[in-house]
Design an enzyme around this catalytic site. Structure first.
Site, PDB file in Angstrom:
ATOM      1  N   ASP A  45       0.845  -1.186   0.000  1.00  0.00           N
ATOM      2  CA  ASP A  45       0.000   0.000   0.000  1.00  0.00           C
ATOM      3  C   ASP A  45       0.887   1.244   0.000  1.00  0.00           C
ATOM      4  OD1 ASP A  45      -2.871   1.152   0.558  1.00  0.00           O
ATOM      5  OD2 ASP A  45      -1.492   2.218   1.896  1.00  0.00           O
ATOM      6  N   LYS A  79      -2.061   6.225  -4.436  1.00  0.00           N
ATOM      7  CA  LYS A  79      -3.101   7.205  -4.121  1.00  0.00           C
ATOM      8  C   LYS A  79      -2.826   8.552  -4.774  1.00  0.00           C
ATOM      9  CE  LYS A  79      -3.465   5.010   0.415  1.00  0.00           C
ATOM     10  NZ  LYS A  79      -2.115   4.454   0.524  1.00  0.00           N
ATOM     11  N   HIS A 112      -6.736  10.030  -2.136  1.00  0.00           N
ATOM     12  CA  HIS A 112      -6.151   9.950  -0.799  1.00  0.00           C
ATOM     13  C   HIS A 112      -7.004  10.648   0.279  1.00  0.00           C
ATOM     14  CE1 HIS A 112      -1.921   9.452   1.189  1.00  0.00           C
ATOM     15  NE2 HIS A 112      -2.880   9.228   2.046  1.00  0.00           N
TER      16      HIS A 112
END
Length: 318
Positions: A45, A79, A112
């Site tokens: 991530d 993101k 985000h």
């Protein structure tokens, strides 16, 4: 025991336990990603704002070159940062991150924050962060619908297989679903026993929206930032320690398992190799219903990652 969650639109199987790259230093990031892959992690991530995507990509490339994995074996999330919400900057930002990673597509690309800030070219400042060149925060009037419409074209062009949101509450999910041609597939939010967010979990299940919980250990990640708000570490909390001892597991494993048993994905990180391995083992045991309720009972609605602490006008969780 399930180790993946199937996303509603594509049927893609997202690993339930991934490795979070927030605050992993540039110096260690490539080795950390490589070693995490070696130990079995298959989801990473990342985010433009973390400033380590190039190094993470180097670690991934080395693992692929050494035959540890193929690209399709690994799930990469990135993101869109707040400064890139205008329609002319979304694709540019996604491609910039893809180039840093050395990839052709992201498995998942998230907005985000539901916050638009004044644009800063990456050639001027990168990562762009919250603050403009004058050190102040400059909100920008870009509606989320404009941003989401271009996020959808990333899927059309094959730059992102799945798209989603982060740091959003139910009102924003409701709004996005009114106009989305491609619905968000994943919501990533702060979620831990001090901030249990049951109504949000329930609503996401109704929408068929997968949730990734971040900051699973609560204040732990915020101590070095001076932003833990005086809360006792969940890793050292008597209740968590007692349940961990009873189950012969570590407090971290118990906290991760608590999230997994609610159907949530988790993205812990650790700079310690032994803990990195231990965290991955949270899929191998079950907590009793009583233990689950006891841990959930620690809720105090403590939000640690709140933009309002940086700028009063960014009260997205008010």
């Amino acid at each position: 025991m399930a180790t993946t969650v199937t996303l509603k639109r594509t049927g893609d199987k997202m690993p339930l336990v991934g490795f979070g790259l927030w605050k992993v230093t540039k110096e260690t990031c490539a080795d950390t990603v490589y070693n995490a892959i070696k130990e079995g992690y298959r989801l990473f991530d990342g985010a433009s704002d973390y400033g380590n995507e190039k190094e993470a990509g180097e670690g991934l490339a080395r693992a692929i070159k050494d035959g540890l994995v193929k690209r399709e074996d690994v799930w990469i999330t990135s993101k869109l940062w707040n400064t890139n919400h205008a329609k002319e900057h979304v694709e540019e930002a996604c491609k910039y991150s893809l180039d840093l990673w050395g990839l052709e597509y992201f498995d998942l690309y998230l907005v985000h924050f539901p916050i638009s800030l004044e644009y800063i070219p990456p050639s001027t400042k990168f990562p762009q962060e919250w603050w403009g060149l004058d050190g102040k925060i400059h909100p920008n009037k870009i509606p989320l619908q404009e941003t989401w419409t271009v996020m959808e074209t990333l899927v059309d062009k094959g730059l992102a297989k799945n798209i989603g949101l982060s740091n959003c509450q139910g009102s924003i999910l409701l709004d996005v679903h009114r106009y989305a041609r491609i619905e968000p597939q994943v919501l990533q939010v702060e979620l831990h026993p001090y901030l249990t967010q049951e109504p949000l979990i329930k609503y996401c299940k109704l929408l068929g929206l997968a949730i990734t919980a971040y900051s699973s250990f609560g204040p732990q990640s915020y101590v070095e930032l001076g932003a833990h708000k005086g809360a006792t570490s969940l890793l050292e909390h008597d209740v968590v320690a007692s349940i961990a001892s009873k189950n012969q597991k570590t407090p971290a494993q118990v906290l991760l398992r608590w999230a997994l048993q609610q159907g949530l994905a988790v993205i812990p990180k650790s700079n310690n190799h032994q803990r990195l391995v231990q965290n991955l083992a949270c899929t191998t045991f079950e907590l009793s219903e009583e233990d689950m309720k006891t841990i959930s009972g620690l809720n105090i609605n403590l939000r640690l990652n709140d933009p309002v602490d940086l700028e009063p006008s960014l009260a997205i969780f008010a």
